[in-house]
Design an enzyme around this catalytic site. Structure first.
Site, mmCIF file in Angstrom:
data_model
loop_
_atom_site.group_PDB
_atom_site.id
_atom_site.type_symbol
_atom_site.label_atom_id
_atom_site.label_comp_id
_atom_site.label_asym_id
_atom_site.label_seq_id
_atom_site.Cartn_x
_atom_site.Cartn_y
_atom_site.Cartn_z
ATOM 1 N N PHE A 127 16.629 51.973 2.575
ATOM 2 C CA PHE A 127 15.657 52.998 2.966
ATOM 3 C C PHE A 127 14.959 52.701 4.295
ATOM 4 O O PHE A 127 14.298 53.573 4.853
ATOM 5 C CB PHE A 127 14.596 53.227 1.869
ATOM 6 C CG PHE A 127 15.138 53.838 0.619
ATOM 7 C CD1 PHE A 127 15.500 55.174 0.574
ATOM 8 C CD2 PHE A 127 15.310 53.066 -0.521
ATOM 9 C CE1 PHE A 127 16.014 55.744 -0.585
ATOM 10 C CE2 PHE A 127 15.828 53.622 -1.691
ATOM 11 C CZ PHE A 127 16.176 54.959 -1.715
ATOM 12 N N TYR A 160 22.443 53.084 6.340
ATOM 13 C CA TYR A 160 22.524 54.239 7.232
ATOM 14 C C TYR A 160 23.690 54.035 8.192
ATOM 15 O O TYR A 160 23.965 52.922 8.637
ATOM 16 C CB TYR A 160 21.230 54.395 8.027
ATOM 17 C CG TYR A 160 20.016 54.684 7.176
ATOM 18 C CD1 TYR A 160 19.892 55.884 6.480
ATOM 19 C CD2 TYR A 160 18.977 53.763 7.071
ATOM 20 C CE1 TYR A 160 18.772 56.154 5.704
ATOM 21 C CE2 TYR A 160 17.850 54.021 6.305
ATOM 22 C CZ TYR A 160 17.752 55.217 5.617
ATOM 23 O OH TYR A 160 16.644 55.480 4.860
ATOM 24 N N HIS A 168 16.251 60.672 -7.175
ATOM 25 C CA HIS A 168 16.306 60.115 -5.825
ATOM 26 C C HIS A 168 15.292 60.831 -4.934
ATOM 27 O O HIS A 168 15.025 62.018 -5.110
ATOM 28 C CB HIS A 168 17.720 60.293 -5.262
ATOM 29 C CG HIS A 168 17.987 59.478 -4.042
ATOM 30 N ND1 HIS A 168 17.654 59.898 -2.774
ATOM 31 C CD2 HIS A 168 18.551 58.252 -3.901
ATOM 32 C CE1 HIS A 168 18.007 58.968 -1.910
ATOM 33 N NE2 HIS A 168 18.550 57.954 -2.555
ATOM 34 N N ASP A 211 23.987 52.976 0.288
ATOM 35 C CA ASP A 211 24.740 52.409 1.410
ATOM 36 C C ASP A 211 23.813 52.312 2.613
ATOM 37 O O ASP A 211 22.819 53.040 2.705
ATOM 38 C CB ASP A 211 25.913 53.311 1.785
ATOM 39 C CG ASP A 211 26.891 53.489 0.653
ATOM 40 O OD1 ASP A 211 27.871 52.732 0.618
ATOM 41 O OD2 ASP A 211 26.682 54.379 -0.192
#
Length: 233
Positions: free
Chosen positions: A88, A77, A197, A75
């Site tokens: 990212f 930020y 992750h 999703d």
């Protein structure tokens, strides 16, 4: 706040290559329902990230014909001045998020790139790295608040089209959600690299030391494609 038009009469400014393949999605019921949901949020004075003009940045900064690498996030930020449509990545003036710090650490260890001072990844996008979140909007301070509203179906279709229409892509799948997102990618046509992750909670279980960045460039070069310059200036 933000605005987005996702109907037939007023489709968003999507890059023409992606629009050719994804344009019909904007006419489907799930996308019209998503538009109605976003309008309700705005009518209720909710703040949505990223800004409306940046929601489709992943597609617009990495044209369909230029895609070489696909990185899948979750999703946007949900803090102020962070999200700008690339997974990212954050705006240049914002503190680098922990997961991106770990990504930079792995790049430095893998191929020797120096740790940058910001987390703005637009230079990757312009080289053909599609930085695609699973969900493209979020309410301020409420992580995952727009999950299950329709974005997943849209981004599923984007991955399906890339899988079918292109060859020799590299899919970097970090974490279980990313793995599920691209489960149907044809591994005979594309390189799929999977690990944990890069978040501080899981990076030491596989991400750090995975050497995904050198493996990506070696694969691209082996197919006559220009490697990615992972150094952020």
């Amino acid at each position: 706040m933000t605005q987005v038009q996702v109907n037939k009469a007023n489709t968003p400014p999507l890059e023409p290559g992606f629009m050719k393949h994804l344009g019909p999605e904007f006419e489907k019921d799930y996308m019209l329902n998503l538009k109605a949901f976003l309008k309700q949020q705005l009518d209720a004075k909710k703040t949505i990230y990223p800004h409306g003009s940046e929601i489709f940045n992943a597609f617009n900064l990495t044209p369909f014909d230029k895609v070489k690498v696909v990185i899948i996030g979750q999703d946007p930020y949900h803090g102020p001045n962070q999200a700008h449509g690339l997974c990212f990545s954050v705006q240049p003036t914002v503190k680098i998020p922990p997961s991106l710090v770990n990504i930079y650490k792995e790049i430095e260890s893998d191929i020797g790139c120096k740790m940058p001072r910001h987390g703005f990844l637009e230079s990757w996008a312009k080289q053909g790295v599609l930085l695609l979140n699973n969900v493209l909007t979020v309410e301020r301070s409420k992580a995952a608040s727009h999950q299950g509203k329709g974005w997943e179906q849209f981004t599923d279709q984007a991955i399906q089209v890339l899988n079918e229409q292109k060859e020799h892509l590299v899919f970097l799948l970090w974490g279980a959600q990313a793995g599920k997102k691209a489960a149907r990618v044809d591994r005979q046509k594309h390189l799929v690299l999977e690990t944990t992750h890069p978040s501080p909670f899981s990076c030491h279980r596989g991400f750090l030391g995975s050497r995904h960045f050198s493996k990506t460039n070696n694969y691209l070069k082996s197919h006559g494609l220009t490697p990615i310059n992972w150094q952020i200036s």
